[in-house]
Design a protein around this motif. Structure first.
Motif, mmCIF file in Angstrom:
data_model
loop_
_atom_site.group_PDB
_atom_site.id
_atom_site.type_symbol
_atom_site.label_atom_id
_atom_site.label_comp_id
_atom_site.label_asym_id
_atom_site.label_seq_id
_atom_site.Cartn_x
_atom_site.Cartn_y
_atom_site.Cartn_z
ATOM 1 N N LEU A 84 0.816 -1.213 0.000
ATOM 2 C CA LEU A 84 0.000 0.000 0.000
ATOM 3 C C LEU A 84 0.851 1.265 0.000
ATOM 4 O O LEU A 84 1.973 1.259 0.501
ATOM 5 C CB LEU A 84 -0.919 0.008 1.221
ATOM 6 N N PRO A 85 0.331 2.357 -0.546
ATOM 7 C CA PRO A 85 1.053 3.632 -0.460
ATOM 8 C C PRO A 85 1.174 4.055 1.002
ATOM 9 O O PRO A 85 0.262 3.825 1.791
ATOM 10 C CB PRO A 85 0.165 4.599 -1.244
ATOM 11 N N MET A 86 2.279 4.651 1.342
ATOM 12 C CA MET A 86 2.567 4.920 2.744
ATOM 13 C C MET A 86 2.449 6.396 3.117
ATOM 14 O O MET A 86 3.427 7.065 3.379
ATOM 15 C CB MET A 86 3.973 4.410 3.098
ATOM 16 N N ASP A 87 1.223 6.907 3.136
ATOM 17 C CA ASP A 87 1.016 8.209 3.743
ATOM 18 C C ASP A 87 0.689 7.968 5.217
ATOM 19 O O ASP A 87 0.485 6.831 5.646
ATOM 20 C CB ASP A 87 -0.088 8.991 3.021
ATOM 21 N N ASN A 88 0.649 9.005 6.004
ATOM 22 C CA ASN A 88 0.470 8.841 7.449
ATOM 23 C C ASN A 88 -0.821 8.132 7.822
ATOM 24 O O ASN A 88 -0.836 7.284 8.718
ATOM 25 C CB ASN A 88 0.524 10.206 8.140
ATOM 26 N N ILE A 89 -1.908 8.430 7.143
ATOM 27 C CA ILE A 89 -3.196 7.802 7.464
ATOM 28 C C ILE A 89 -3.153 6.306 7.162
ATOM 29 O O ILE A 89 -3.632 5.492 7.953
ATOM 30 C CB ILE A 89 -4.351 8.491 6.702
ATOM 31 N N SER A 90 -2.583 5.924 6.037
ATOM 32 C CA SER A 90 -2.470 4.500 5.689
ATOM 33 C C SER A 90 -1.622 3.753 6.710
ATOM 34 O O SER A 90 -1.954 2.631 7.094
ATOM 35 C CB SER A 90 -1.844 4.339 4.307
ATOM 36 N N ILE A 91 -0.556 4.367 7.149
ATOM 37 C CA ILE A 91 0.309 3.731 8.151
ATOM 38 C C ILE A 91 -0.451 3.575 9.468
ATOM 39 O O ILE A 91 -0.383 2.524 10.113
ATOM 40 C CB ILE A 91 1.600 4.546 8.340
ATOM 41 N N ILE A 92 -1.195 4.588 9.859
ATOM 42 C CA ILE A 92 -1.954 4.508 11.110
ATOM 43 C C ILE A 92 -2.993 3.393 11.036
ATOM 44 O O ILE A 92 -3.132 2.598 11.967
ATOM 45 C CB ILE A 92 -2.607 5.866 11.444
ATOM 46 N N TYR A 93 -3.710 3.294 9.934
ATOM 47 C CA TYR A 93 -4.690 2.213 9.777
ATOM 48 C C TYR A 93 -4.023 0.844 9.838
ATOM 49 O O TYR A 93 -4.551 -0.088 10.449
ATOM 50 C CB TYR A 93 -5.462 2.352 8.470
ATOM 51 N N PHE A 148 0.929 0.801 19.424
ATOM 52 C CA PHE A 148 0.380 1.969 20.095
ATOM 53 C C PHE A 148 1.366 3.132 20.036
ATOM 54 O O PHE A 148 0.988 4.277 19.755
ATOM 55 C CB PHE A 148 0.023 1.634 21.551
ATOM 56 N N TYR A 149 2.629 2.844 20.270
ATOM 57 C CA TYR A 149 3.674 3.868 20.204
ATOM 58 C C TYR A 149 3.755 4.488 18.805
ATOM 59 O O TYR A 149 3.801 5.711 18.668
ATOM 60 C CB TYR A 149 5.025 3.265 20.606
ATOM 61 N N VAL A 150 3.757 3.650 17.772
ATOM 62 C CA VAL A 150 3.853 4.154 16.402
ATOM 63 C C VAL A 150 2.652 5.034 16.065
ATOM 64 O O VAL A 150 2.809 6.129 15.504
ATOM 65 C CB VAL A 150 3.991 2.993 15.387
ATOM 66 N N VAL A 151 1.458 4.574 16.402
ATOM 67 C CA VAL A 151 0.244 5.349 16.112
ATOM 68 C C VAL A 151 0.291 6.698 16.825
ATOM 69 O O VAL A 151 0.033 7.747 16.217
ATOM 70 C CB VAL A 151 -1.024 4.555 16.490
ATOM 71 N N MET A 152 0.625 6.695 18.104
ATOM 72 C CA MET A 152 0.680 7.950 18.858
ATOM 73 C C MET A 152 1.779 8.875 18.322
ATOM 74 O O MET A 152 1.577 10.079 18.206
ATOM 75 C CB MET A 152 0.916 7.679 20.353
ATOM 76 N N ILE A 198 3.006 9.044 15.267
ATOM 77 C CA ILE A 198 2.591 9.615 13.980
ATOM 78 C C ILE A 198 1.513 10.678 14.180
ATOM 79 O O ILE A 198 1.547 11.731 13.550
ATOM 80 C CB ILE A 198 2.113 8.512 13.015
ATOM 81 N N LEU A 199 0.571 10.428 15.056
ATOM 82 C CA LEU A 199 -0.483 11.406 15.302
ATOM 83 C C LEU A 199 0.057 12.699 15.914
ATOM 84 O O LEU A 199 -0.387 13.796 15.566
ATOM 85 C CB LEU A 199 -1.562 10.822 16.214
ATOM 86 N N ILE A 200 1.011 12.571 16.806
ATOM 87 C CA ILE A 200 1.535 13.749 17.490
ATOM 88 C C ILE A 200 2.544 14.511 16.619
ATOM 89 O O ILE A 200 2.474 15.723 16.495
ATOM 90 C CB ILE A 200 2.171 13.350 18.839
ATOM 91 N N SER A 201 3.471 13.792 16.009
ATOM 92 C CA SER A 201 4.562 14.466 15.298
ATOM 93 C C SER A 201 4.361 14.591 13.793
ATOM 94 O O SER A 201 5.127 15.279 13.133
ATOM 95 C CB SER A 201 5.875 13.729 15.559
ATOM 96 N N GLN A 202 3.372 13.886 13.250
ATOM 97 C CA GLN A 202 3.137 13.871 11.796
ATOM 98 C C GLN A 202 4.358 13.370 11.030
ATOM 99 O O GLN A 202 4.605 13.764 9.901
ATOM 100 C CB GLN A 202 2.740 15.271 11.298
ATOM 101 N N SER A 203 5.111 12.483 11.663
ATOM 102 C CA SER A 203 6.317 11.918 11.059
ATOM 103 C C SER A 203 6.316 10.411 11.266
ATOM 104 O O SER A 203 5.765 9.910 12.242
ATOM 105 C CB SER A 203 7.551 12.531 11.717
ATOM 106 N N THR A 204 6.965 9.696 10.348
ATOM 107 C CA THR A 204 7.043 8.232 10.461
ATOM 108 C C THR A 204 8.455 7.755 10.785
ATOM 109 O O THR A 204 8.798 6.611 10.527
ATOM 110 C CB THR A 204 6.578 7.580 9.154
ATOM 111 N N ASN A 205 9.251 8.599 11.383
ATOM 112 C CA ASN A 205 10.638 8.243 11.708
ATOM 113 C C ASN A 205 10.758 7.242 12.844
ATOM 114 O O ASN A 205 11.848 6.774 13.135
ATOM 115 C CB ASN A 205 11.432 9.494 12.075
ATOM 116 N N CYS A 206 9.683 6.885 13.475
ATOM 117 C CA CYS A 206 9.714 6.040 14.666
ATOM 118 C C CYS A 206 9.611 4.544 14.360
ATOM 119 O O CYS A 206 9.683 3.735 15.270
ATOM 120 C CB CYS A 206 8.577 6.436 15.588
#
Length: 144
Positions: free
Chosen positions: A41-50, A97-101, A103-111
């Motif tokens: 799947l394409p990896m934008d922040n919403i797709s990663i969170i889902y 849970f850590y990854v979702v939080m 991404i939601l807080i920092s708008q970044s997927t570096n974690c």
């Protein structure tokens, strides 16, 4: 602990339907969804969170199922197997849970450290061995 006691402490109580449901609902479907989600799947922040929410919900369901199978009356190999399954799913739950939080807080997927998801292999091994034992129960020689 002998090999026979490991077999007799079956988390499915040698019920074939239970083992098929567990394998399909807690292993096959989540692993396929995870692999497809993370690889295709394409990896934008919403797709990663889902994706991580799906993994999180699946691991929480597995923890709930294992807790309901727990036999508090004894300390046994049966409970050890369930503890390993719950522990490996707890690691995945905390990570997701850590990854979702994050991404939601920092708008970044570096974690993301997706190698942590390999801790699920312990739950897979235990449940596969017990499911195979459900189907080969008539062949295995039990202790008297």
């Amino acid at each position: 602990m002998t090999y026979i006691s490991w077999i007799n402490a079956n988390i499915f109580n040698f019920r074939k339907g239970d083992s098929i449901a567990y394998l399909s609902l807690y292993i096959v479907i989540p692993v396929i969804i995870t692999w497809i989600s993370l690889q295709v799947l394409p990896m934008d922040n919403i797709s990663i969170i889902y994706c991580y929410l799906t993994i999180l919900i699946s691991s929480l369901n597995s923890i709930y199922d294992s807790a309901n199978r727990w036999n508090s009356a004894t300390r046994s190999v049966y409970n050890l197997k369930l503890f390993i399954i719950m522990l490996s799913n707890l690691i995945i739950t905390i990570y997701c849970f850590y990854v979702v939080m994050y991404i939601l807080i920092s708008q970044s997927t570096n974690c993301r450290c997706d190698w942590i998801l390999f801790s699920y292999i312990f739950a897979i091994i235990i449940s596969l061995v017990d499911a195979i034992n459900c189907f080969t129960n008539d062949i295995i020689i039990h202790e008297p």
